[in-house]
Design an enzyme around this catalytic site. Structure first.
Site, PDB file in Angstrom:
ATOM      1  N   SER A  12      -5.669   6.472   5.521  1.00  0.00           N
ATOM      2  CA  SER A  12      -6.127   5.569   6.597  1.00  0.00           C
ATOM      3  C   SER A  12      -5.043   4.562   6.960  1.00  0.00           C
ATOM      4  O   SER A  12      -4.883   4.202   8.122  1.00  0.00           O
ATOM      5  CB  SER A  12      -7.422   4.854   6.188  1.00  0.00           C
ATOM      6  OG  SER A  12      -7.174   3.876   5.197  1.00  0.00           O
ATOM      7  N   ASN A  13      -4.257   4.125   5.963  1.00  0.00           N
ATOM      8  CA  ASN A  13      -3.147   3.213   6.285  1.00  0.00           C
ATOM      9  C   ASN A  13      -2.061   3.945   7.066  1.00  0.00           C
ATOM     10  O   ASN A  13      -1.470   3.387   7.987  1.00  0.00           O
ATOM     11  CB  ASN A  13      -2.568   2.609   5.009  1.00  0.00           C
ATOM     12  CG  ASN A  13      -3.326   1.365   4.580  1.00  0.00           C
ATOM     13  OD1 ASN A  13      -3.241   0.331   5.216  1.00  0.00           O
ATOM     14  ND2 ASN A  13      -4.105   1.480   3.529  1.00  0.00           N
ATOM     15  N   MET A  89       0.066   7.371  -4.888  1.00  0.00           N
ATOM     16  CA  MET A  89      -0.407   6.937  -6.208  1.00  0.00           C
ATOM     17  C   MET A  89       0.536   7.317  -7.353  1.00  0.00           C
ATOM     18  O   MET A  89       0.112   7.591  -8.462  1.00  0.00           O
ATOM     19  CB  MET A  89      -1.795   7.520  -6.473  1.00  0.00           C
ATOM     20  CG  MET A  89      -2.824   7.075  -5.442  1.00  0.00           C
ATOM     21  SD  MET A  89      -2.838   5.295  -5.161  1.00  0.00           S
ATOM     22  CE  MET A  89      -3.796   4.777  -6.562  1.00  0.00           C
ATOM     23  N   LEU A  92       7.588   5.397  -8.371  1.00  0.00           N
ATOM     24  CA  LEU A  92       8.899   5.965  -8.034  1.00  0.00           C
ATOM     25  C   LEU A  92       9.908   5.540  -9.097  1.00  0.00           C
ATOM     26  O   LEU A  92       9.867   4.427  -9.598  1.00  0.00           O
ATOM     27  CB  LEU A  92       9.347   5.468  -6.660  1.00  0.00           C
ATOM     28  CG  LEU A  92       8.424   5.821  -5.482  1.00  0.00           C
ATOM     29  CD1 LEU A  92       8.937   5.148  -4.211  1.00  0.00           C
ATOM     30  CD2 LEU A  92       8.328   7.332  -5.290  1.00  0.00           C
ATOM     31  N   ASN A 106       5.388  -1.109   0.655  1.00  0.00           N
ATOM     32  CA  ASN A 106       4.128  -0.595   0.114  1.00  0.00           C
ATOM     33  C   ASN A 106       3.013  -1.567   0.452  1.00  0.00           C
ATOM     34  O   ASN A 106       3.239  -2.773   0.618  1.00  0.00           O
ATOM     35  CB  ASN A 106       4.235  -0.469  -1.417  1.00  0.00           C
ATOM     36  CG  ASN A 106       2.944   0.024  -2.066  1.00  0.00           C
ATOM     37  OD1 ASN A 106       2.359   1.002  -1.629  1.00  0.00           O
ATOM     38  ND2 ASN A 106       2.479  -0.688  -3.092  1.00  0.00           N
ATOM     39  N   HIS A 108      -0.522  -3.024  -1.085  1.00  0.00           N
ATOM     40  CA  HIS A 108      -1.292  -3.088  -2.336  1.00  0.00           C
ATOM     41  C   HIS A 108      -2.590  -3.828  -2.034  1.00  0.00           C
ATOM     42  O   HIS A 108      -2.557  -4.908  -1.411  1.00  0.00           O
ATOM     43  CB  HIS A 108      -0.481  -3.828  -3.412  1.00  0.00           C
ATOM     44  CG  HIS A 108      -1.190  -3.935  -4.725  1.00  0.00           C
ATOM     45  ND1 HIS A 108      -1.358  -2.861  -5.569  1.00  0.00           N
ATOM     46  CD2 HIS A 108      -1.784  -4.993  -5.315  1.00  0.00           C
ATOM     47  CE1 HIS A 108      -2.030  -3.261  -6.635  1.00  0.00           C
ATOM     48  NE2 HIS A 108      -2.302  -4.541  -6.518  1.00  0.00           N
ATOM     49  N   GLU A 141      11.840  -1.759  -8.705  1.00  0.00           N
ATOM     50  CA  GLU A 141      11.629  -0.868  -9.850  1.00  0.00           C
ATOM     51  C   GLU A 141      10.368  -1.187 -10.633  1.00  0.00           C
ATOM     52  O   GLU A 141       9.744  -0.321 -11.220  1.00  0.00           O
ATOM     53  CB  GLU A 141      12.874  -0.891 -10.743  1.00  0.00           C
ATOM     54  CG  GLU A 141      14.053  -0.258 -10.025  1.00  0.00           C
ATOM     55  CD  GLU A 141      15.395  -0.467 -10.730  1.00  0.00           C
ATOM     56  OE1 GLU A 141      16.405  -0.548 -10.015  1.00  0.00           O
ATOM     57  OE2 GLU A 141      15.389  -0.570 -11.971  1.00  0.00           O
ATOM     58  N   GLU A 173      -6.112  -4.338   5.859  1.00  0.00           N
ATOM     59  CA  GLU A 173      -4.882  -3.575   5.559  1.00  0.00           C
ATOM     60  C   GLU A 173      -4.371  -2.896   6.821  1.00  0.00           C
ATOM     61  O   GLU A 173      -3.162  -2.877   7.096  1.00  0.00           O
ATOM     62  CB  GLU A 173      -5.162  -2.503   4.502  1.00  0.00           C
ATOM     63  CG  GLU A 173      -5.425  -3.026   3.110  1.00  0.00           C
ATOM     64  CD  GLU A 173      -5.701  -1.903   2.135  1.00  0.00           C
ATOM     65  OE1 GLU A 173      -5.090  -0.830   2.263  1.00  0.00           O
ATOM     66  OE2 GLU A 173      -6.536  -2.102   1.236  1.00  0.00           O
TER      67      GLU A 173
HETATM   68  C1  GRF Z   1      -5.966   1.471   0.023  1.00  0.00           C
HETATM   69  O1  GRF Z   1      -6.775   0.498  -0.580  1.00  0.00           O
HETATM   70  C2  GRF Z   1      -4.525   1.081  -0.178  1.00  0.00           C
HETATM   71  O2  GRF Z   1      -4.349  -0.309  -0.249  1.00  0.00           O
HETATM   72  C3  GRF Z   1      -4.196   1.703  -1.478  1.00  0.00           C
HETATM   73  O3  GRF Z   1      -4.827   2.972  -1.421  1.00  0.00           O
HETATM   74  C4  GRF Z   1      -6.090   2.797  -0.741  1.00  0.00           C
HETATM   75  C5  GRF Z   1      -6.349   3.990   0.148  1.00  0.00           C
HETATM   76  O4  GRF Z   1      -5.415   3.967   1.159  1.00  0.00           O
HETATM   77  N1  GRF Z   1      -2.777   1.793  -1.653  1.00  0.00           N
HETATM   78  P1  GRF Z   1      -5.381   5.094   2.327  1.00  0.00           P
HETATM   79  O5  GRF Z   1      -6.755   5.122   2.973  1.00  0.00           O
HETATM   80  O6  GRF Z   1      -5.069   6.418   1.661  1.00  0.00           O
HETATM   81  O7  GRF Z   1      -4.320   4.611   3.244  1.00  0.00           O
END
Ligand code: GRF
Length: 202
Positions: A12-13, A89, A92, A106, A108, A141, A173
């Site tokens: 979604s982001n 997820m 790196l 990123n 968060h 890092e 977000e």
């Molecule tokens: C979101 O809460 C984002 O902040 C975290 O992963 C969750 C799902 O994100 N990193 P998305 O819908 O896959 O962008």
């Protein structure tokens, strides 16, 4: 600016970034979406927007180094100026980050430096926080500890669950990440000496 987005899930982001980048006045274009999961919902969403998608599934590779090498080779073909992690997820390696020093950002789902790591919403509720939110930061890092570019806060309601709070934060977000990417792509913020340096006047 050319932007590659790394995802692991629904994306979604990534979609918020892609929709913002589709506007003619936006200073960046999404040139590819790479996932470490073959079934990431975000791959289908990116396909609908005509964005090139690539899946490099971790279990297809002997180890982390080989997996990252495959992703780095994909990125070399896309030659992005910027890498956006969006629900990616996997941590790196220092080598990967060095290859794109100061050019990986990123999002968060917490107000860093509070609640780095996972399960941020439940932890905020358990801590009795009355606000929560999200942070866009440069990737360094250490996990979730890079210089902060932008943040947004939302109220934590007394009857919130991790799910209701997550949904409220996800909405902001989707506003904050494109704003942060725009600032970075326009050169109005950069990472220097391990700090975020803003040149908003320019
Ligand atoms: C979101 O809460 C984002 O902040 C975290 O992963 C969750 C799902 O994100 N990193 P998305 O819908 O896959 O962008």
């Amino acid at each position: 600016k050319r932007v590659a987005v790394l995802i692991s899930g629904g994306g979604s982001n990534m979609m918020a970034l892609a929709k913002a980048a589709a506007r003619p006045d936006f200073p960046a274009e999404i040139v590819g979406v790479i996932s470490d999961k073959a079934d990431a919902g975000g791959l289908v969403k990116a396909d609908t927007l005509g964005i090139p998608t690539f899946a490099h599934v971790r279990k297809d590779y002997a180890g982390k180094a080989e997996h990252e090498a495959a992703i780095l080779a994909e990125l070399a073909r896309l030659s992005p100026d910027i890498i956006c992690l969006a629900g990616y997820m996997r941590l790196l390696s220092a080598e990967f980050i060095r290859a794109y020093e100061g050019r990986i950002i990123n999002i968060h789902p917490a107000l860093l430096p509070l609640f780095a790591g996972l399960h941020t919403h439940q932890r905020a509720i358990d801590a009795g926080m009355r606000i929560a939110g999200c942070t866009v930061h440069f990737v360094t890092e250490g996990m979730d500890e890079g210089p902060i570019i932008a943040q947004a806060a939302v109220p934590v309601l007394t009857d919130d669950t991790a799910e209701t709070l997550a949904a409220r934060i996800l909405t902001v977000e989707h506003r904050v990440y494109p704003e942060a990417l725009k600032l970075f792509a326009e050169g109005k913020v950069r990472m220097e000496g391990g700090k975020a340096v803003f040149a908003l006047a320019s």
